[in-house]
Scaffold this motif. Structure first.
Motif, short mmCIF file in Angstrom:
data_model
loop_
_atom_site.label_atom_id
_atom_site.label_comp_id
_atom_site.label_asym_id
_atom_site.label_seq_id
_atom_site.Cartn_x
_atom_site.Cartn_y
_atom_site.Cartn_z
N GLU A 1 -9.68 -19.77 58.06
CA GLU A 1 -10.65 -19.15 57.16
C GLU A 1 -12.02 -19.10 57.81
O GLU A 1 -12.33 -19.91 58.69
N ALA B 1 -14.92 -14.99 53.78
CA ALA B 1 -14.71 -13.74 54.52
C ALA B 1 -13.26 -13.28 54.40
O ALA B 1 -12.35 -14.07 54.12
N ARG B 2 -13.09 -12.01 54.61
CA ARG B 2 -11.75 -11.45 54.76
C ARG B 2 -11.38 -11.61 56.24
O ARG B 2 -11.90 -10.90 57.10
N TYR B 3 -10.50 -12.55 56.52
CA TYR B 3 -10.17 -12.90 57.90
C TYR B 3 -8.74 -12.50 58.22
O TYR B 3 -7.88 -12.48 57.35
N PHE C 1 -12.98 -10.17 61.12
CA PHE C 1 -13.38 -10.61 59.78
C PHE C 1 -14.45 -9.69 59.21
O PHE C 1 -15.17 -9.00 59.94
N SER D 1 -8.15 -11.70 64.80
CA SER D 1 -9.37 -12.48 64.72
C SER D 1 -10.52 -11.76 64.04
O SER D 1 -11.62 -12.30 63.95
N TRP E 1 -15.58 -10.66 65.02
CA TRP E 1 -14.36 -11.41 65.29
C TRP E 1 -14.72 -12.82 65.75
O TRP E 1 -15.84 -13.07 66.19
N VAL F 1 -17.38 -10.00 55.91
CA VAL F 1 -17.95 -10.87 54.89
C VAL F 1 -19.25 -10.24 54.39
O VAL F 1 -19.99 -9.63 55.16
#
Length: 607
Positions: free
Chosen positions: A269, A281-283, A305, A303, A258, A307
């Motif tokens: 992002e 990343a998938r955030y 993420f 928050s 996070w 990746v």
């Protein structure tokens, strides 16, 4: 001091073309005698340490508060000496040291006993600038060598001490110092906002013959002290799940964690950079624990993420960056990583040369003799209960679904049935695979829902097919250990009153490598209220499951937790049994809660 009795907010000194800024950080009670009254704030003292040229140089002193511009207070011309004497140099160092001790705050977590020097010397702690400026660098110096520190280490405890300092959360540092053979002094210096190194602490060390060997470092400590010096001091607070060995990175590595912006605009992002490769990343994954830790920070609850990075062979630099909606990319983590060309015999896909790989080989890999003995023992069991394993599927990965079914068919205990329900998958390969499996093994029962529902409805459809005495749960991408059902049947014979039986578990990566074992405790009802530690692998008396009403819609993501909670309400003393063996392999695939609990944020609300 201003006429109002308040000290100015900032002091600026001009020496030729150079400018130096400072704040009023010293208590000066003697100013009351000068003013004829006690000031409202006695902290009005300041100091500068400067170097002047031999020729005359103009010097001016200016002050300002928060509302007005700089105001000239004093000006003169100064001239430096031709050659500074040793006494003058010592006096200058003492002045600078005293000034830095007033401006900076620091603490050493290690070593605990400075006079008893160790070899090598490990130094770690934190350092903050009371004026709010970031500490951009830190180093240790002996008479001949310089040892740069790793900075930017996250320190939430320091942020709690200095809540008003912007960079307190990343004020940690760590240094490994190879001391010379003789006795001497060790200087600790920091890089100030004027881009100059400032001495802030000085310590003595012993001769080598009087030093004690340093204690062996734990794995996480080695990662901190022996990492390449550097680090990032930023406005971001972050955390990475401790999943990988940075010095033994695989070809593909997923990072979970996070990151929040403690100052300025929130994050939009996050990306990872390794060499020339950039991975977005998938955030925005839910992290409720971060919201609790940073209650006033925007975006803390979302928050999390994920990746995936692909480091190059050999050594490379990994950089994690964050960006606001209208801003530029800002780094918040930077470190050296290494991807080896060859792997050791007992290393897993995450590069860990850990004891678990060895443990599996020694204790959890049944030989053909073990299998023969188990089959012989199964034939002698007086009670051979039938186990119904529920498997809801929706757009499953065919490779993982095939392995899940194969793991059940490979069970040494054969009195089982698989009840699989396809929740109207868009991918026709899922239903075709289930049909093929049902034709190959009569113990496999399948049903296909006509409308897409949810995992609770699909699980209930599978439950309607069950005819066994116990109900178990298998996710469509997980696997069972070949001895799982045997040990459950064995426990049922040893404890006929058991109504809920659960085993230990570990995780699987995409390549089938096992890691992260979870050796569970015995039944603890209070601990169970905090987390569903029974889930993998858990079997419940079928009568209890049906009496509880099966799975309830509205609890998707925690539907199994909801069911077990309602079943636990029906049990009596001694009716929950724990098997201290790995019976379940939880797939750590992207988007799975085995990877991170933030992968399915709806599960938090359901639980």
């Amino acid at each position: 001091m201003q006429e109002t009795g308040e000290p100015p907010a900032r002091i600026r000194l001009r020496v030729g073309d150079k400018k130096f800024e400072a704040g009023c950080i010293y208590d000066r009670p003697d100013v009351a005698n000068y003013l004829g009254r006690a000031p409202s704030n006695p902290r009005c003292g300041f100091s500068f340490v400067i170097e002047t040229a031999m020729q005359g140089t103009p010097l001016s002193l200016e002050a300002r508060d928060n509302l007005v511009d700089w105001t000239l207070v004093f000006s003169t011309t100064v001239r430096g000496t031709d050659i500074a004497s040793a006494a003058q140099r010592v006096e200058k160092e003492n002045w600078e040291l005293a000034d830095n001790k007033a401006r900076y705050a620091w603490w050493f977590d290690r070593p605990g006993n400075w006079p008893g020097s160790t070899d090598p010397l490990y130094i770690c702690g934190w350092c903050v600038d009371r004026m709010g400026a970031p500490v951009r660098g830190l180093r240790a110096k002996t008479e001949r060598n310089v040892f740069p520190a790793k900075i930017g280490i996250q320190r939430r405890d320091v942020r709690a001490i200095f809540p008003g300092l912007q960079f307190a959360h990343c004020s940690g540092f760590a240094i490994e110092v190879a001391l010379p053979s003789g006795a001497g002094t060790l200087d600790l210096e920091l890089l100030g906002p004027d881009e100059r190194w400032h001495l802030f602490d000085r310590r003595s060390y012993f001769e080598r013959r009087r030093r004690t060997p340093a204690a062996a470092l734990r794995a996480e400590e080695r990662d901190v002290f022996r990492a390449a010096a550097g680090g990032v001091v930023s406005r971001f607070a972050f955390w990475l799940e401790p999943r990988c060995n940075w010095s033994r990175m695989p070809k593909r590595q997923r990072l979970a964690g996070w990151c929040v912006a403690l100052d300025g605009p929130p994050i939009a992002e996050i990306r990872a950079i390794t060499g020339a490769k950039k991975s977005l990343a998938r955030y925005g994954l839910m992290r409720s624990e971060v919201k609790a830790a940073f209650p006033g920070v925007p975006g803390a609850v979302d928050s999390g993420f994920l990746v995936t990075v692909e480091p190059s062979l050999g050594s490379s630099e990994l950089v994690l960056e964050a960006r606001s909606r209208d801003g530029k990319w800002e780094p918040f983590m930077r470190r050296r990583v290494h991807r080896p060309l060859f792997w050791g015999r007992h290393e897993n896909a995450y590069g860990d040369t850990d004891d678990y790989s060895v443990w599996i080989k020694l204790y959890d890999r049944p030989t053909w003799r073990d299998r023969r003995s188990i089959r012989r023992h199964i034939r002698q069991l007086p009670i051979k209960p039938k186990f119904s394993i529920l498997l809801p599927a929706y757009n499953s990965n065919p490779r993982f679904l095939r392995r899940a079914i194969a793991s059940l068919r490979a069970q040494l205990y054969v009195n089982w049935e698989l009840c699989a329900a396809d929740d109207a998958s868009d991918d026709p390969a899922v239903w075709s695979l289930l049909q093929r499996a049902a034709r190959q093994d009569q113990r496999i029962k399948i049903v296909r829902r006509t409308d897409r529902g949810n995992i609770s409805l699909a699980s209930n459809a599978a439950l309607d097919l069950a005819s066994g005495a116990f109900i178990g749960f298998l996710d469509h991408d997980d696997e069972l250990a070949p001895t799982a059902l045997y040990y459950v049947a064995l426990e049922r014979n040893r404890n006929p009153t058991a109504r809920i039986i659960y085993t230990d578990e570990d995780k699987l990566d995409d390549n089938g490598k096992r890691f992260s074992p979870y050796f569970k405790s015995s039944w603890d009802p209070e601990f169970f209220l905090t987390q569903n530690y029974l889930a993998h692998f858990c079997l419940i008396d079928a009568e209890f499951v049906r009496r509880a009403g099966g799975f309830r819609s509205g609890f998707e993501g925690a539907q199994d937790y909801d069911l077990v909670l309602r079943c636990v309400e029906q049990i009596g003393p001694g009716q929950v049994a724990h098997i201290p063996r790995i019976g379940y392999h939880w797939r750590s695939a992207e988007g799975s809660t085995a990877e991170t609990t933030a992968a399915k944020p709806y599960a938090h609300g359901a639980a």
